[in-house]
Scaffold this active site. Sequence first.
Site, PDB file in Angstrom:
ATOM      1  N   ASP A  30       0.855  -1.190   0.000  1.00  0.00           N
ATOM      2  CA  ASP A  30       0.000   0.000   0.000  1.00  0.00           C
ATOM      3  C   ASP A  30       0.890   1.237   0.000  1.00  0.00           C
ATOM      4  O   ASP A  30       1.882   1.319   0.725  1.00  0.00           O
ATOM      5  CB  ASP A  30      -0.921  -0.002   1.227  1.00  0.00           C
ATOM      6  CG  ASP A  30      -2.062   0.976   1.082  1.00  0.00           C
ATOM      7  OD1 ASP A  30      -3.219   0.541   0.970  1.00  0.00           O
ATOM      8  OD2 ASP A  30      -1.806   2.209   1.062  1.00  0.00           O
ATOM      9  N   ILE A  31       0.526   2.214  -0.830  1.00  0.00           N
ATOM     10  CA  ILE A  31       1.333   3.423  -0.999  1.00  0.00           C
ATOM     11  C   ILE A  31       1.296   4.306   0.248  1.00  0.00           C
ATOM     12  O   ILE A  31       2.190   5.123   0.474  1.00  0.00           O
ATOM     13  CB  ILE A  31       0.845   4.212  -2.252  1.00  0.00           C
ATOM     14  CG1 ILE A  31       1.942   5.088  -2.818  1.00  0.00           C
ATOM     15  CG2 ILE A  31      -0.413   5.009  -1.975  1.00  0.00           C
ATOM     16  CD1 ILE A  31       1.619   5.625  -4.202  1.00  0.00           C
ATOM     17  N   ASN A  87     -12.923  -2.820   2.542  1.00  0.00           N
ATOM     18  CA  ASN A  87     -13.851  -1.708   2.704  1.00  0.00           C
ATOM     19  C   ASN A  87     -14.823  -1.711   1.534  1.00  0.00           C
ATOM     20  O   ASN A  87     -14.425  -1.940   0.388  1.00  0.00           O
ATOM     21  CB  ASN A  87     -13.081  -0.390   2.752  1.00  0.00           C
ATOM     22  CG  ASN A  87     -12.140  -0.324   3.939  1.00  0.00           C
ATOM     23  OD1 ASN A  87     -12.456  -0.839   5.010  1.00  0.00           O
ATOM     24  ND2 ASN A  87     -10.982   0.293   3.760  1.00  0.00           N
ATOM     25  N   GLY A  93     -15.692   3.209   3.748  1.00  0.00           N
ATOM     26  CA  GLY A  93     -14.424   3.901   3.491  1.00  0.00           C
ATOM     27  C   GLY A  93     -13.702   3.429   2.247  1.00  0.00           C
ATOM     28  O   GLY A  93     -12.490   3.600   2.127  1.00  0.00           O
ATOM     29  N   HIS A 100     -10.530  -4.979  -3.169  1.00  0.00           N
ATOM     30  CA  HIS A 100      -9.177  -5.232  -2.663  1.00  0.00           C
ATOM     31  C   HIS A 100      -9.236  -5.590  -1.194  1.00  0.00           C
ATOM     32  O   HIS A 100     -10.134  -5.171  -0.467  1.00  0.00           O
ATOM     33  CB  HIS A 100      -8.278  -4.004  -2.881  1.00  0.00           C
ATOM     34  CG  HIS A 100      -8.859  -2.719  -2.387  1.00  0.00           C
ATOM     35  ND1 HIS A 100      -9.797  -2.010  -3.106  1.00  0.00           N
ATOM     36  CD2 HIS A 100      -8.658  -2.024  -1.245  1.00  0.00           C
ATOM     37  CE1 HIS A 100     -10.137  -0.927  -2.429  1.00  0.00           C
ATOM     38  NE2 HIS A 100      -9.474  -0.920  -1.287  1.00  0.00           N
TER      39      HIS A 100
END
Length: 114
Positions: A30-31, A87, A93, A100
């Site tokens: 995750d970035i 989510n 959210g 994902h």
Amino acid sequence: MDNCIFCKIINGEIPSQKVYEDELVLSFKDINPEAPAHVLIIPKKHISSLNELEKEDEHIISHVFMVAKEIVKELGIEKSGYRIVTNCGEDGGQTVPHVHFHLLGGRSLQWPPG
Ligand code: AMP
Ligand code: ZN
């Protein structure tokens, strides 16, 4: 799917830090990590959210969890523990409309989430 950021990661248009890949799924870091270990596991098939999941996709989703089981070993969080989160929709959210699974670990996680 045009303009889907995760489809663009799958086809290499957008770079990612790949953790795992096979014919059905891709996993990458995750970035914006929320924990020392935070990777995303996504189906290569564009499915917008869990709401759009079809019976024919069942094997993809179960495969996600089998892959997650192997990734946690590589991340070294098998014993300490971890969480897998999806989510869905505005209240859930979800910000990227390509289903994902967040795999989070490496620290003690709060429950319930905010
Ligand atoms: P969600 O808010 O559940 O839809 O999660 C979307 C996640 O995708 C967030 O945790 C973002 O940090 C992450 N994300 C967005 N763009 C990228 C990217 N280009 N590479 C890696 N992770 C990303
Ligand atoms: Zn997509």
